[in-house]
Motif scaffolding. Structure first.
Motif, mmCIF file in Angstrom:
data_model
loop_
_atom_site.group_PDB
_atom_site.id
_atom_site.type_symbol
_atom_site.label_atom_id
_atom_site.label_comp_id
_atom_site.label_asym_id
_atom_site.label_seq_id
_atom_site.Cartn_x
_atom_site.Cartn_y
_atom_site.Cartn_z
ATOM 1 N N GLN A 3 32.149 41.364 33.206
ATOM 2 C CA GLN A 3 32.955 42.261 33.999
ATOM 3 C C GLN A 3 32.080 43.349 34.584
ATOM 4 O OE1 GLN A 3 36.319 43.583 31.555
ATOM 5 N NE2 GLN A 3 37.598 42.147 32.661
ATOM 6 N N LEU A 33 35.651 43.573 46.744
ATOM 7 C CA LEU A 33 37.070 43.692 47.051
ATOM 8 C C LEU A 33 37.684 44.787 46.182
ATOM 9 C CD1 LEU A 33 37.872 39.871 46.939
ATOM 10 C CD2 LEU A 33 37.489 41.228 48.987
ATOM 11 N N TYR A 35 41.471 46.035 44.787
ATOM 12 C CA TYR A 35 42.865 45.661 44.608
ATOM 13 C C TYR A 35 43.626 46.801 43.943
ATOM 14 C CZ TYR A 35 41.861 40.647 45.399
ATOM 15 O OH TYR A 35 41.506 39.432 45.940
ATOM 16 N N GLN A 37 47.172 47.267 41.510
ATOM 17 C CA GLN A 37 48.167 46.536 40.737
ATOM 18 C C GLN A 37 49.226 47.499 40.224
ATOM 19 O OE1 GLN A 37 46.717 44.380 37.274
ATOM 20 N NE2 GLN A 37 48.328 42.844 37.480
ATOM 21 N N GLY A 42 51.316 41.403 40.468
ATOM 22 C CA GLY A 42 49.938 40.971 40.590
ATOM 23 C C GLY A 42 49.138 41.930 41.449
ATOM 24 N N PRO A 43 47.805 41.846 41.375
ATOM 25 C CA PRO A 43 46.968 42.716 42.218
ATOM 26 C C PRO A 43 47.193 42.436 43.698
ATOM 27 C CG PRO A 43 45.689 41.676 40.466
ATOM 28 C CD PRO A 43 47.007 40.993 40.493
ATOM 29 N N LEU A 45 45.528 43.059 47.513
ATOM 30 C CA LEU A 45 44.262 43.389 48.179
ATOM 31 C C LEU A 45 44.425 44.617 49.072
ATOM 32 C CD1 LEU A 45 41.316 42.501 48.685
ATOM 33 C CD2 LEU A 45 42.173 41.201 50.659
ATOM 34 N N PHE A 88 41.556 47.971 40.872
ATOM 35 C CA PHE A 88 40.502 47.089 40.397
ATOM 36 C C PHE A 88 39.490 46.840 41.506
ATOM 37 C CE2 PHE A 88 41.962 45.762 36.287
ATOM 38 C CZ PHE A 88 43.350 45.788 36.341
ATOM 39 N N PHE A 101 36.044 40.819 38.051
ATOM 40 C CA PHE A 101 36.804 42.056 38.158
ATOM 41 C C PHE A 101 36.278 43.138 37.233
ATOM 42 C CE2 PHE A 101 40.549 41.272 40.806
ATOM 43 C CZ PHE A 101 40.470 39.895 40.968
ATOM 44 N N GLY A 102 36.440 44.400 37.669
ATOM 45 C CA GLY A 102 36.216 45.531 36.802
ATOM 46 C C GLY A 102 37.386 45.706 35.850
ATOM 47 N N GLN A 103 37.257 46.702 34.973
ATOM 48 C CA GLN A 103 38.291 46.925 33.960
ATOM 49 C C GLN A 103 39.481 47.704 34.490
ATOM 50 O OE1 GLN A 103 35.078 47.925 33.787
ATOM 51 N NE2 GLN A 103 34.238 47.641 31.743
#
Lengths: 111, 117
Positions: A3, A33, A35, A37, A42-43, A45, A88, A101-103
């Motif tokens: 991650q 990218l 996102y 959430q 869901g995430p 964009l 994210f 993805f990041g955390q």
């Protein structure tokens, strides 16, 4: 799994303030990218970046693809209550093509 | 244009039971992804399909997880038997460009929240 390092982990700000968050990685990415959430969804964009150094805006959101291709940041100007959510970053690996993805950064906006 | 559709939205089962999730991608999107999202974490890829072919399933725990996309459109993800640690959100996403291409914008469904008791 692998991650990205996303910071800050959470933010609590006053409505109208600007917000900045970033992602760093030890690996090079050819796409970044961002996102958002919302709870139970869901995430979605927000912004996509394809070139090192690229600066892209979407309304009050601005994101940049770092020159080293190992980092990206997202700024939100003049925050409003509906900006609340988890943001994210995601990087697409130039080696494998995989999206990582990041955390997440949890944003709270006080009216 | 309709987004990615997933069902069910929520599922509660007891451990050792089987469970299945369904995804209908955005019309025309050839690439479909299943992600696992644990609480407080970002999504992690389980499997990626290009049309009906699973081209990356390296993160899928194959002893209990399986997936299929028989006609290159809808997809199902199955867990049998479920374990307590499988409690998470299972997200489906789709994109219309070749994976790894310059415009790999993935669009996500709302997810299925699984609770294993």
């Amino acid at each position: 799994g692998q991650q990205l390092n996303q910071s800050p982990q959470s933010m609590f700000i006053q409505e109208g303030e600007d917000v900045s968050m970033n992602c760093t990685s030890s690996s090079i990415f050819n796409t970044w990218l961002w996102y958002k959430q919302d709870p139970g969804e869901g995430p979605v964009l927000l912004i996509a970046l394809y070139k090192a150094g690229e600066l892209t805006s979407n309304g009050r959101l601005t994101a940049q693809f770092g020159i080293t291709r190992k980092d990206s940041f997202l700024n939100i100007s003049a925050s409003i209550p509906s900006d609340v959510g988890i943001y994210f970053c995601a990087g697409q690996s130039s080696n494998t093509g995989k999206l990582i993805f990041g955390q997440g950064t949890t944003l709270q906006v006080k009216p | 244009e309709a987004g990615v559709v997933q069902s069910p939205r929520y599922k509660i089962i007891e451990k050792k039971q089987p469970v299945a999730f369904w995804c209908n991608p955005i019309s025309g999107h050839n690439t479909l992804y299943w992600y696992l999202q644990n609480l407080g974490q970002g999504p992690e890829l389980l499997i990626r399909y290009e049309n009906e072919e699973a081209v990356d399933d390296s993160q899928l725990p194959k002893d209990r997880f399986s997936a299929e996309r028989l006609k290159g459109v809808d997809s199902t993800l199955k867990i049998q038997p479920a374990e307590l640690g499988d409690s998470a959100v299972y997200l489906c996403a789709s994109s219309s460009n070749l994976y790894g291409g310059p415009h790999n914008e993935q669009f996500f469904g709302p997810g299925t929240r699984l609770t294993v008791l």
